[in-house]
Design an enzyme around this catalytic site. Structure first.
Site, PDB file in Angstrom:
ATOM      1  N   LYS A 245       0.920  -0.995  -0.007  1.00  0.00           N
ATOM      2  CA  LYS A 245       0.114  -0.047   0.019  1.00  0.00           C
ATOM      3  C   LYS A 245       0.837   1.230   0.036  1.00  0.00           C
ATOM      4  O   LYS A 245       1.635   1.381   0.779  1.00  0.00           O
ATOM      5  CB  LYS A 245      -0.945  -0.035   1.401  1.00  0.00           C
ATOM      6  CG  LYS A 245      -2.047   1.018   1.140  1.00  0.00           C
ATOM      7  CD  LYS A 245      -2.974   0.578   2.483  1.00  0.00           C
ATOM      8  CE  LYS A 245      -4.108   1.573   2.255  1.00  0.00           C
ATOM      9  NZ  LYS A 245      -5.046   1.405   3.321  1.00  0.00           N
ATOM     10  N   GLU A 339     -20.041  -5.241   9.298  1.00  0.00           N
ATOM     11  CA  GLU A 339     -21.068  -4.715  10.124  1.00  0.00           C
ATOM     12  C   GLU A 339     -22.138  -5.481  10.562  1.00  0.00           C
ATOM     13  O   GLU A 339     -22.586  -5.191  11.896  1.00  0.00           O
ATOM     14  CB  GLU A 339     -21.685  -3.536   9.259  1.00  0.00           C
ATOM     15  CG  GLU A 339     -20.757  -2.390   8.689  1.00  0.00           C
ATOM     16  CD  GLU A 339     -20.259  -2.793   7.620  1.00  0.00           C
ATOM     17  OE1 GLU A 339     -19.265  -2.104   7.259  1.00  0.00           O
ATOM     18  OE2 GLU A 339     -20.285  -3.796   6.899  1.00  0.00           O
ATOM     19  N   ARG A 367     -26.297  -1.463   6.340  1.00  0.00           N
ATOM     20  CA  ARG A 367     -25.952  -2.941   6.098  1.00  0.00           C
ATOM     21  C   ARG A 367     -26.378  -3.864   7.151  1.00  0.00           C
ATOM     22  O   ARG A 367     -26.309  -5.001   7.065  1.00  0.00           O
ATOM     23  CB  ARG A 367     -24.588  -3.136   5.579  1.00  0.00           C
ATOM     24  CG  ARG A 367     -23.982  -2.205   4.574  1.00  0.00           C
ATOM     25  CD  ARG A 367     -22.574  -2.163   4.133  1.00  0.00           C
ATOM     26  NE  ARG A 367     -22.400  -3.440   3.147  1.00  0.00           N
ATOM     27  CZ  ARG A 367     -21.451  -3.743   2.604  1.00  0.00           C
ATOM     28  NH1 ARG A 367     -20.360  -3.089   3.006  1.00  0.00           N
ATOM     29  NH2 ARG A 367     -21.143  -4.928   1.916  1.00  0.00           N
TER      30      ARG A 367
END
Length: 629
Positions: A245, A339, A367
């Site tokens: 990254k 979630e 969600r």
């Protein structure tokens, strides 16, 4: 950056030219994203991987689905959108995610995590049913997104269907917003350490996939070879590409706190936020964000109460939990991009005698609605949800505006929702929420600077009176939700200048409607509510119903956001566009009052009488006669 090759030219480029092309792309990304803001780290890590994808596959005939779409900047560059990067995430500019309106190469507008494998499964089924099996379906998914439940469901379905040759490219950089957690993260780490001789059997092969890797995700040739092999297999395959990254930008590579994952305008030499300037060119002092104010308050509260624990879904720093994590690491749980699991796990913590504070972006709590409803509320469990980025968020656009929470959560029995108007109220209401032991609570926080304190003139039955015209009739009661108190107070002068008497009341706990609010409404000729959620189904709708239930005939004018996908743009501008600034509220009041007078006149002349004509993003409701203001 020199002229980018088109896709046909890219596929013919000699391998030796790809290294310099990747360097040019990285330099372009650092320059442009640092200037305007956006997702920097994920895209720097996906340069060679994306080059390889477009050299092997023929987009858009072959379908590339990026999960999460914020790693698709290089894809946008290679598909002809380099000239638009100066408008990245600006109003009417280039989207920070794949966008169907921008390009036929963007089939899926993927900006919520862990969905790509399900899209790919459906596309592969459609290709098989239409005999289009020569068109490849490729899902590019990060190791962080693989922690989400939908990704596991997708793997479960794809691995059992050898007739659907989806290629799953795992872009494994060991991070999402932070280091990836959980058993799968540990397994991927083992595969990375195994290098060129991975075990013949692993998680993916056990599910029915062929596994190719791990490959160096920054070696275009190695990635190309793995992708070509995967396509030739003609069955579900995983290509495990290991990337870094922030690759090529030292500040991002060394950014363990992931501050360069997503940035505003920053100085590329330091990676620190560029100092904003006023129109005159002088520096502007930024205030404290709502997120940081919450983080400090929660850490203090956790020190006072050892039953307070915190849960988040791979967003420790973005939701403000880092200060508590530093002080009480054993009491903060990051469950990955999951979630639904976060909410039900919090329910279990509550059953075990703790008070969980679940910090999630408002748009992502959608969600887990079933878990809030059936796993928390049904059991009347003391769980506090702190919804960061509630309301209009700004440059991330329609998928990230947290504008549905009030309409959705208002249907949950026993759930109480607070909207602090300033940082002082945030601390006060957080403590009130954690003190609740008979059901769930919610605090809504915007993506904005927490402005100066807004003191109340009086507190009556839990309602804060922020303003009351000193003399004259009580014409208009304005009821703002949380930070919209500032806009309500801005509207006061515009209304009082026209001789109207105005009261501004902050209910603090906006849902359910405080029992004393309809009685206050009855003392006025018009009630106006203002909320940065949908104008239907939220606070205003609930207050109008409460007035009807208590035989209060004062009409309620509800101001809010339209039932539409609001585009990207500055928060203030988008709120003003929906009439949720001071002038917008005042204009809506004047229109409603004028409309009511017209209705009364029409009734006097026994004419057909139309309903009041509210502002564009307003709904008028009344428990009494039409026009009875």
């Amino acid at each position: 950056m020199s002229q980018l090759p088109n896709l046909q030219t890219l596929r013919r480029l000699p391998a030796g030219d790809l290294v310099s092309l990747a360097e040019d792309i990285r330099a372009f990304l650092v320059e442009r994203v640092c200037a305007v803001g956006g997702h920097l780290g994920p895209n720097l890590g996906a340069v060679e991987l994306t080059l390889a994808l477009h050299r092997v596959f023929d987009s858009p005939r072959d379908t590339l689905v990026f999960d999460i779409g914020h790693q698709a900047y290089v894809h946008k560059l290679l598909t002809g959108r380099a000239g638009r990067f100066g408008s990245l995430r600006a109003a009417e500019g280039l989207s920070g995610y794949p966008s169907r309106s921008e390009s036929p190469h963007d089939l899926v507008e993927n900006s919520h995590s862990s969905t790509a494998l399900a899209y790919a499964d459906g596309l592969a089924k459609a290709r098989r049913l239409t005999s289009d099996s020569d068109r490849a379906v490729v899902a590019v998914i990060g190791d962080g997104a693989l922690t989400g439940g939908m990704a596991w469901e997708g793997l479960n379905n794809l691995g059992a269907a050898p007739e659907r040759p989806v290629i799953v490219v795992v872009n494994d950089n060991g991070r999402s917003y932070a280091p990836t957690t959980g058993a799968l993260a540990a397994h991927l780490s083992e595969l990375r350490r195994a290098g060129a001789t991975p075990p013949r059997r692993n998680f993916f092969t056990e599910l029915g996939f062929d596994y190719l890797g791990p490959v160096d995700g920054h070696d275009v040739g190695a990635v190309e070879e793995a992708l070509r092999r995967a396509r030739a297999l003609g069955r579900p395959a995983v290509v495990h590409a290991v990337t870094v990254k922030g690759k090529g930008y030292g500040l991002a590579e060394a950014d363990e706190a992931d501050r360069l994952h997503a940035v505003g305008a920053v100085d590329p030499a330091t990676g620190r936020p560029a100092a904003p300037t006023s129109p005159a060119g002088s520096p502007v002092t930024s205030g404290r964000s709502w997120t940081s104010a919450f983080g400090a308050e929660l850490a203090t509260l956790a020190a006072d109460r050892d039953d307070v624990v915190a849960v988040t879904a791979s967003m420790l720093r973005p939701t403000g939990l880092h200060p508590m994590r530093e002080k009480f690491p054993e009491r903060v749980f990051d469950v990955g991009i999951a979630e639904q699991h976060a909410v039900t796990s919090a329910a279990g913590l509550a059953m075990g005698g703790f008070h969980p504070v679940v910090a999630i972006y408002a748009t992502f709590l959608n969600r887990a609605f079933d878990q809030v409803l059936m796993d928390v509320a049904l059991h009347r469990l003391p769980v506090t949800f702190v919804l960061d980025r509630a309301g209009i968020t700004g440059p991330d656009g329609p998928s990230h505006h947290g504008m549905w929470d009030l309409s959705v959560l208002s249907a949950v029995p026993g759930l109480r929702i607070a909207a602090p108007r300033d940082a002082h109220q945030l601390g006060e209401q957080l403590r009130e929420a954690v003190a609740c032991q008979d059901g769930p609570t919610v605090l809504r926080l915007p993506k904005a600077t927490a402005g100066p304190a807004i003191p109340e003139q009086a507190r009556m039955d839990g309602i804060d009176i922020l303003h009351r015209t000193r003399s004259g009739p009580l014409d208009v009661l304005i009821v703002p939700a949380g930070p919209l108190a500032t806009a309500a107070l801005d509207a006061v002068a515009l209304l009082e200048d026209h001789g109207l008497g105005v009261t501004v009341a902050d209910p603090r706990w906006i849902l359910p409607v405080p029992a004393s609010l309809p009685a206050l409404a009855a003392r006025h000729r018009l009630v106006v509510t203002a909320e940065d959620g949908l104008r239907t189904g939220g606070m205003g709708t609930a207050l109008a119903q409460a007035c009807r239930d208590t035989a209060v005939t004062t009409p309620v004018l509800t101001l809010g956001l339209p039932t539409a996908f609001v585009p990207q743009g500055p928060r203030g501008a988008l709120l003003a566009r929906s009439g949720l600034d001071g002038p917008g509220i005042a204009a809506a009041v004047h229109a409603a009052m004028a409309g009511a007078k017209d209705a009364v006149t029409a009734a006097t002349h026994q004419a057909t009488h139309a309903s009041a004509s509210p502002a564009t993003n307003a709904v008028m409701s009344s428990g009494g006669r039409d026009g009875d203001i």
